[in-house]
Design a protein around this motif. Structure first.
Motif: not given
Ligand SMILES: Nc1ncnc2c1ncn2[C@@H]1O[C@H](COP(=O)(O)OP(=O)(O)OP(=O)(O)O)[C@@H](O)[C@H]1O
Ligand SMILES: [Mg+2]
Lengths: 256, 283
Positions: A49, A52, A54, A82, A85-86, A90, A92, A162, B172, B175-180
């Protein structure tokens, strides 16, 4: 070895002053699968984590050291969170599709990143569902709630979700621990297919899985990197006695 | 020991059923009082008649039905966005200490007697509306504003609970996809909490329809169908409260019949709320 897609360098992390990662230096080569193994609570998820970011969500986290993505420090302030993370997707431990339709789950990421065009979204959804092998199964059920799917398919869907944002690196945190053996094999196959195009990092508790599915393996113990080697070598002739003890399932020597 | 258990169980059963039978008794009482006049005037005449002059034989409650709808609708339009904003802020954005400060404040707001809200509306809101917007001041708008404040705590706290119940894994995943953070709230948290929020809104709606005292004090209570938010208005509950004191004979029956209509509306709302919340739970 500096040409890794992701390079972790002298990384230290503490939760409210309690160290969880100590001085970790590790290279994740491009288009390869790296497995991270280690006993419960050793810091595998924490390490994953940091890549990215997290961990930023947790109050009281302190991070020192560097995590480089294509040579650029993700904590350096030059990469937008952002965007990071794009580029670093990830999956889970427990499948966590949104309580939306199958279609909207896959389209979620592209929408977040500004794609509105319906035909384009439909194309993306089809491509990603094909990539994870769900298309033939779900093409007529795109409007059904994703939570109705069996767990294995939910996890495949999360992978498709993803892929839809066209990441470069995919992080998987024990992606199969909630799945049955057949779904697990399916995900492992997928990883082999995806490795042609993506850099994959997987945390797993399952030694066979690491041995079967990865190119490189890193063994972590108490927040420290003990050994990092090509998977075959690590599993057949580990250099460190602690690694050997762990992979052969012997009890670890208790430190005092 | 056995005997005690048996006794306690019996007592509990009786008490549980007494509340149920009380409800049945109330319904029976209201219906018995109201049904004769409904039969005499005709349900349609009663519901759709626009003239309310019970001492002269006119029993149309359409102005009051319209009044209740206007006032309640207005309260929702004004109150729900604020309540939602408040709930989202508390659950998604506020830090722990801020939340600990605002939550009790909301509960305090819920505990203030309605006459106080009415009083504040009367001395502040009504003159303000008269001066700034014209008209008598006693109006749909004044009543809606007061009710909006009164439903705020209900809608906020039910919505807040619904938002808190959304699993962290959705946030989670998003957010992990890059969303604000805002995209995450809008695209995954709110849809996941939708049924709970809807139930909160319906509860607030029930409260707004049922509220009497505060509305009487600021609404003007004219028995006309309002055509603008600045017109005075009388609601179903106000109608009963204002006139029951001196009403007799058929007039009294007509007020009971008003109660029947109110009873059915509120029962209906509760059923809808149950259904909506239930659908959320079964998912
Ligand atoms: N949010 C948190 N706040 C405080 N401490 C945490 C937090 N998350 C993890 N830790 C601590 O950090 C250490 C490493 O946790 P982590 O979850 O990374 O381990 P893990 O190797 O993934 O374990 P598992 O195999 O059980 O998933 C543990 O001691 C854990 O208690
Ligand atoms: Mg973990």
């Amino acid at each position: 070895m500096v040409n890794g897609k992701v390079v972790v360098s002298q990384l230290n992390l503490a939760y409210r002053g309690r160290p969880a990662l100590r001085d970790i230096t590790l290279v994740f080569p491009e288009k390869a699968i790296t497995a991270i193994i280690g006993p419960s609570g050793c810091g595998k998820s924490t390490l994953l984590r940091t890549i990215n970011r997290m961990n930023d969500l947790i109050p009281g986290v302190e991070i020192r050291g560097q995590v480089l993505l294509d040579g650029e420090d993700v904590y350096g302030g030059t990469i937008l969170l952002e965007e990071l993370r794009r580029r670093v997707g990830m999956v889970f431990q427990r499948p966590n599709p949104f309580p939306l339709s199958v279609f909207d789950n896959v389209a979620y990421g592209p929408r977040v990143h500004g794609i509105r065009d319906r035909t384009l979204l439909a194309d993306i959804v089809e491509r990603c569902l094909r990539a994870v092998g769900l298309w033939d199964n779900l093409r007529d059920r795109l409007r059904r709630p994703a939570l109705e799917l069996p767990l294995g398919q939910q996890q495949q869907l999360c992978l498709a979700r993803v892929l839809a944002v066209e990441p470069e690196v995919i992080l998987l945190d024990e992606p199969c621990s909630a799945l049955d053996p057949i779904s697990t094999l399916r995900i492992e196959q997928l990883m082999q297919e995806l490795k042609e195009r993506y850099t994959i990092i997987i945390v797993t508790h399952n030694m066979q899985q690491a041995a079967r599915a990865s190119d490189l393996t890193a063994f972590i113990l108490d927040g420290e990197l003990v050994e990092w080697a090509p998977t075959e070598i690590l599993f057949t002739s580990p250099r460190d006695p602690r690694t050997e003890a762990y992979i052969t399932g012997r009890r670890l020597p208790v430190p005092h | 020991m056995k005997g005690w258990e048996w006794l306690i169980r019996r007592v509990l059963v009786v008490m549980a059923f007494s509340s149920l039978s009380l409800l049945a008794l109330i319904a029976l009482f209201i219906f018995a009082g109201g049904v004769p006049i409904l039969a005499e005037v005709g349900v349609e005449q009663f519901l759709l008649g626009t003239r309310w002059a019970p001492t002269r034989g006119h029993y149309g409650i359409l102005p009051m039905i319209a009044g209740s709808l206007w006032v309640t609708g207005g309260a929702l339009v004004l109150g729900v966005p604020i309540a939602l904003a408040c709930a989202i802020y508390l659950s998604e954005i506020a830090s722990e200490p801020v939340g600990r400060l605002i939550k009790p404040a909301l509960e305090l707001l819920a505990g203030i007697p309605s006459v106080v809200y009415g009083f504040l509306g009367l001395v502040i809101l009504v003159p303000l509306i008269r001066v700034l917007l014209g008209g008598p001041g006693f109006s749909v708008l004044a009543a809606s504003c007061v009710l909006a404040v009164m439903i705020l705590p209900t809608v906020t706290s039910v919505s807040y609970d619904a938002l808190r119940a959304v699993p962290a894994t959705y946030r989670e995943g998003s957010l992990a996809l890059g969303a604000t953070r805002w995209q995450t709230i809008r695209m995954s948290v709110l849809p996941a909490a939708r049924s709970g929020i809807l139930a909160g809104i319906i509860l607030g709606m029930g409260r707004a329809i049922g509220e009497t005292m505060a509305v009487i004090m600021v609404a003007g209570n004219a028995t006309l169908i309002p055509v603008s938010p600045l017109d005075p208005v009388r609601t179903l509950t106000s109608n009963i409260a204002l006139e029951l004191g001196y009403a007799a004979g058929k007039h009294r029956e007509a007020l009971f019949a008003t109660g029947v209509v109110l009873f059915l509306i509120i029962m209906g709302l509760n059923l809808v709320a149950e259904a909506v919340a239930g659908r959320g739970r079964s998912r």
